[in-house]
Design a protein around this motif. Structure first.
Motif, PDB file in Angstrom:
ATOM      1  N   THR A  65      38.899 146.852 143.826  1.00 40.85           N
ATOM      2  CA  THR A  65      38.692 145.986 142.526  1.00 40.85           C
ATOM      3  C   THR A  65      40.534 144.605 142.227  1.00 40.85           C
ATOM      4  O   THR A  65      39.995 144.236 141.542  1.00 40.85           O
ATOM      5  CB  THR A  65      39.216 146.613 141.365  1.00 40.85           C
ATOM      6  N   GLY A  66      41.162 145.307 142.618  1.00 40.74           N
ATOM      7  CA  GLY A  66      42.511 144.697 142.758  1.00 40.74           C
ATOM      8  C   GLY A  66      42.846 144.198 141.908  1.00 40.74           C
ATOM      9  O   GLY A  66      43.721 143.183 141.195  1.00 40.74           O
ATOM     10  N   ARG A  67      43.186 145.295 140.742  1.00 41.24           N
ATOM     11  CA  ARG A  67      43.993 145.347 139.394  1.00 41.24           C
ATOM     12  C   ARG A  67      45.421 145.106 138.935  1.00 41.24           C
ATOM     13  O   ARG A  67      45.402 146.313 139.986  1.00 41.24           O
ATOM     14  CB  ARG A  67      42.921 146.364 138.324  1.00 41.24           C
ATOM     15  N   LYS A  68      45.355 144.506 138.417  1.00 41.22           N
ATOM     16  CA  LYS A  68      47.226 143.645 138.617  1.00 41.22           C
ATOM     17  C   LYS A  68      47.215 144.585 136.822  1.00 41.22           C
ATOM     18  O   LYS A  68      47.270 144.501 136.124  1.00 41.22           O
ATOM     19  CB  LYS A  68      47.704 142.846 138.317  1.00 41.22           C
ATOM     20  N   LEU A  69      48.170 145.885 136.949  1.00 38.77           N
ATOM     21  CA  LEU A  69      48.442 146.422 135.944  1.00 38.77           C
ATOM     22  C   LEU A  69      49.621 146.231 135.498  1.00 38.77           C
ATOM     23  O   LEU A  69      50.264 145.630 136.889  1.00 38.77           O
ATOM     24  CB  LEU A  69      48.401 148.605 136.379  1.00 38.77           C
ATOM     25  N   HIS A  70      50.623 146.540 134.132  1.00 43.16           N
ATOM     26  CA  HIS A  70      51.690 146.385 134.292  1.00 43.16           C
ATOM     27  C   HIS A  70      52.943 147.002 133.683  1.00 43.16           C
ATOM     28  O   HIS A  70      52.071 147.306 132.194  1.00 43.16           O
ATOM     29  CB  HIS A  70      52.075 144.588 133.475  1.00 43.16           C
ATOM     30  N   VAL A  71      53.818 147.630 133.812  1.00 39.01           N
ATOM     31  CA  VAL A  71      54.547 148.741 132.963  1.00 39.01           C
ATOM     32  C   VAL A  71      55.438 148.225 133.190  1.00 39.01           C
ATOM     33  O   VAL A  71      56.859 148.025 133.868  1.00 39.01           O
ATOM     34  CB  VAL A  71      54.310 150.120 133.811  1.00 39.01           C
TER      35      VAL A  71
END
Length: 252
Positions: free
Chosen positions: A122-128
């Motif tokens: 899916t190539g989803r980019k998350l940020h924490v």
């Protein structure tokens, strides 16, 4: 290994081919050696046997990936809470659930492979953020440890979380090396503590180090000569299909 003597040459030739392939993938994309080797070896041996063979190649190749020393401590400080969670989750999981064995372990491994591949495709980019990481890191480590205890795979949900921390590429590779090293050491302790890491498996695990390192060297060479994005999509697609096959086979 409980295989007829005349099958042993084929058995070790196939295992060598698996570790060569897994090493190539790790050399190209920076991860995948435990995931690929567990998935393919579990097609013809029990997950616990596959996990026992995994220990030495995984440990050596991941310790190699923890360098350089100059940036080791800053990276470790950012993911220290996660590593504590990995230790608790893996040891707790092996005590509570036992080591990966039987049809349910194959199903769990297949599901883990499909989830990992699905997220990657899916190539989803998350940020924490750093504030979120203080409580999320130990939790992600705990879940990763439980998944490791059940399946022998360290990547879920550790890799998506590490990528969400916003590391530069080299630091991300180093962070994955640190995390995978922790998982490998603690999984070995869990296997040994449960009596499922016979000394006879150690020689085979050491032998698999040769094709794994050879594959990494070849993969590093290939990385300069092909599209890593295309290679990664093929790798993840293959993992998803392999995971689906393992689930269907175990439940049939």
């Amino acid at each position: 290994m409980t295989h007829p003597h005349y099958d042993m040459a084929t058995f070790w030739a196939a295992a060598t081919a698996v570790y060569l392939l897994a090493g190539v993938i790790k050399g190209v994309v920076g991860l995948g050696l435990p995931t690929v080797s567990m998935a393919l070896l579990a097609l013809w041996m029990s997950p616990v046997q596959a996990a026992a063979l995994l220990i030495v190649p995984s440990l050596v190749t991941n310790v190699w990936q923890t360098g350089p020393r100059a940036t080791f401590m800053p990276v470790l400080r950012r993911i220290g809470g996660m590593q504590a969670g990995v230790v608790v989750g893996t040891l707790g999981g092996t005590l509570w659930l036992g080591v990966p064995e039987g049809a349910w372990a194959s199903v769990a491994l297949g599901v883990a492979l499909m989830l990992y591949a699905g997220w990657g495709l899916t190539g989803r980019k998350l940020h924490v953020s750093d504030a979120q990481a203080r409580w999320m890191g130990p939790l992600v480590g705990l879940v990763t440890g439980l998944v490791t205890a059940v399946t022998g795979v360290f990547a879920v949900p550790a890799v998506p979380y590490l990528q969400a921390l916003g590391f530069e590429r080299d630091s991300l590779i180093q962070a994955m090396g640190i995390s995978f090293t922790t998982s490998t050491v603690v999984l070995a302790i869990g296997l040994a503590g449960s009596g499922d890491y016979p000394m006879s498996a150690l020689g085979g695990s050491i032998a698999m180090l040769v094709p794994a390192i050879g594959g990494m060297v070849l993969g590093t060479w290939l990385r300069q000569r092909l599209s890593v994005a295309v290679f990664r999509r093929c790798f993840l697609g293959g993992l998803a299909l392999l995971g689906l096959y393992m689930v269907v086979r175990a439940l049939a």
